[in-house]
Design a protein around this motif. Structure first.
Motif, mmCIF file in Angstrom:
data_model
loop_
_atom_site.group_PDB
_atom_site.id
_atom_site.type_symbol
_atom_site.label_atom_id
_atom_site.label_comp_id
_atom_site.label_asym_id
_atom_site.label_seq_id
_atom_site.Cartn_x
_atom_site.Cartn_y
_atom_site.Cartn_z
ATOM 1 N N TYR A 153 -28.067 94.357 41.652
ATOM 2 C CA TYR A 153 -27.282 93.937 42.819
ATOM 3 C C TYR A 153 -27.744 94.695 44.065
ATOM 4 O O TYR A 153 -27.860 94.109 45.149
ATOM 5 C CB TYR A 153 -25.797 94.189 42.570
ATOM 6 N N TRP A 157 -29.593 92.122 46.546
ATOM 7 C CA TRP A 157 -28.570 91.640 47.472
ATOM 8 C C TRP A 157 -28.309 92.620 48.611
ATOM 9 O O TRP A 157 -28.341 92.249 49.784
ATOM 10 C CB TRP A 157 -27.274 91.336 46.710
ATOM 11 N N LEU A 288 -20.142 88.618 46.730
ATOM 12 C CA LEU A 288 -19.777 88.635 45.313
ATOM 13 C C LEU A 288 -18.863 87.461 44.968
ATOM 14 O O LEU A 288 -19.023 86.809 43.932
ATOM 15 C CB LEU A 288 -19.080 89.952 44.973
ATOM 16 N N LEU A 291 -20.825 84.206 44.763
ATOM 17 C CA LEU A 291 -21.858 84.065 43.730
ATOM 18 C C LEU A 291 -21.517 82.991 42.700
ATOM 19 O O LEU A 291 -22.410 82.254 42.263
ATOM 20 C CB LEU A 291 -22.098 85.408 43.039
#
Length: 370
Positions: A153, A157, A288, A291
């Motif tokens: 992550y 991201w 998040l 997603l």
């Protein structure tokens, strides 16, 4: 409705209702096959999660859970060789029985050697001693998975997001000067950086010797599924001649996720650290939460392209993801193809036992990711 995953010196295959893990044991080169029923991850009151645009998240969760289980089992098989553990444990006997149940004809025709069975169970003390390394191995894999998720992550991201903020003009990410033009530019730059990081990451890990082995088994898995979907017998010659590229590959899914995120994340305001750590964390939280939306859209694209794989426009739509598979798959040797054949034939035979094949509507969505 068949999919799979490469594991340590082996291949996991799943059908709508069953999955098998086939591994080649290093000490004697025998193929060990473990066959189990798929545990349904959706309770009755959450069946709506299996609907289009919701089942993508379900597929990710299902694939991750089953993948960890398969990796743990394959690691335990190899650890037994290294620790000198006995081969007559309960799991080994079940694996041998499943291997034999899938048909001695495979062994005679394609060189797959079922593991010996029928030996006496280990005494309690010896069984506990043999199980100890496996328990430690399971804990290690679980901890590694958590660390890997956090690292992934941050790498795919958070890092692209913050690097994009450095590239954009200062006012583009300011809470006082929101602009849709800058939002679109930021999302595109963010997405391109993410893709670049993805390819660099794949290129680097593909140079590792043990990762190359996994990529070879990944190619073997694709070849076996392509042979099955072509309506051909799962013989060594047929599987060897099949393509190692598959439109429903998980690599293709990841690529689609990364590109779809460019469109979805354009609605999220961009903030620098100068705007306040709270706003930056809020932006990460929004990503998040979105997603599952990205995964849902990406899964439908993957499924649609896979069902129209013979159409040129569908091939063009997923071509970049297909090209990526030339990195994540390698040409397997015959011994690796034998493992993929054993794994796939095991679930195929069990799925069609007594002519009782499951309907596609009864399947969990992860079975559609190859």
């Amino acid at each position: 409705m068949y999919g799979g995953q490469a594991v340590i010196e082996g291949v996991m295959m799943r059908s709508p209702r069953f999955f098998s893990i086939a591994c080649r044991r290093r000490s004697d080169q025998q193929i060990i096959v473990k066959l189990e029923s798929v545990e349904q991850i959706v309770p009755p009151f959450l069946q709506f999660l299996r609907k289009p645009f919701l089942r993508g998240t379900l597929a990710l969760i299902d694939a991750m859970a089953m993948g960890i289980k398969a990796l743990t089992y394959s690691a335990n098989i190899q650890m037994e060789d290294e620790t000198g553990a006995a081969t007559a444990s309960e799991d080994r006997q079940a694996a041998s029985a499943a291997n034999l149940a899938m048909g001695e004809g495979i062994a005679e025709r394609d060189g797959v050697r079922p593991a010996p069975h029928g030996s006496e169970p280990l005494p309690p003390a010896a069984a506990a001693k043999a199980a100890a390394p496996q328990s430690i191995n399971g804990i290690a894999i679980g901890a590694t998975t958590v660390i890997s998720l956090l690292f992934g992550y941050a790498l795919f991201w958070i890092f692209p997001d913050q690097l994009t903020n450095l590239i954009l003009p200062h006012h583009a990410s300011s809470v006082h000067a929101h602009s849709w033009r800058m939002q679109i530019a930021g999302s595109v730059i963010d997405g391109l950086i993410r893709l670049l990081v993805f390819f660099i990451y794949l290129g680097l890990i593909s140079r590792l010797a043990h990762v190359k082995r996994v990529f070879e088994y990944h190619g073997a898995e694709h070849k076996a599924i392509n042979t099955l979907e072509a309506g051909q017998d799962l013989t060594l010659d047929n599987v060897r001649a099949a393509s190692r590229i598959h439109p429903r590959c998980g690599t293709n899914f990841i690529f689609i996720v990364l590109t779809t995120a460019i469109l979805v994340f354009v609605v999220i305001p961009r903030y620098r650290l100068a705007d306040g750590i709270g706003l930056v964390l809020l932006s990460m939280l929004y990503k998040l939460l979105l997603l599952p939306v990205v995964a849902g859209i990406s899964f439908e694209i993957l499924k649609f392209a896979g069902s129209h794989r013979d159409k040129k426009w569908a091939q063009a739509m997923i071509a970049p993801g297909l090209w990526t598979q030339y990195i994540t798959t390698r040409v397997p040797d015959d011994s690796q193809l034998e493992v993929s054949i054993a794994s796939l034939k095991s679930v195929w035979d069990r799925e069609h036992e007594n002519g009782d094949a499951a309907k596609s509507s009864d399947a969990e969505p992860a079975a559609e990711v190859a």
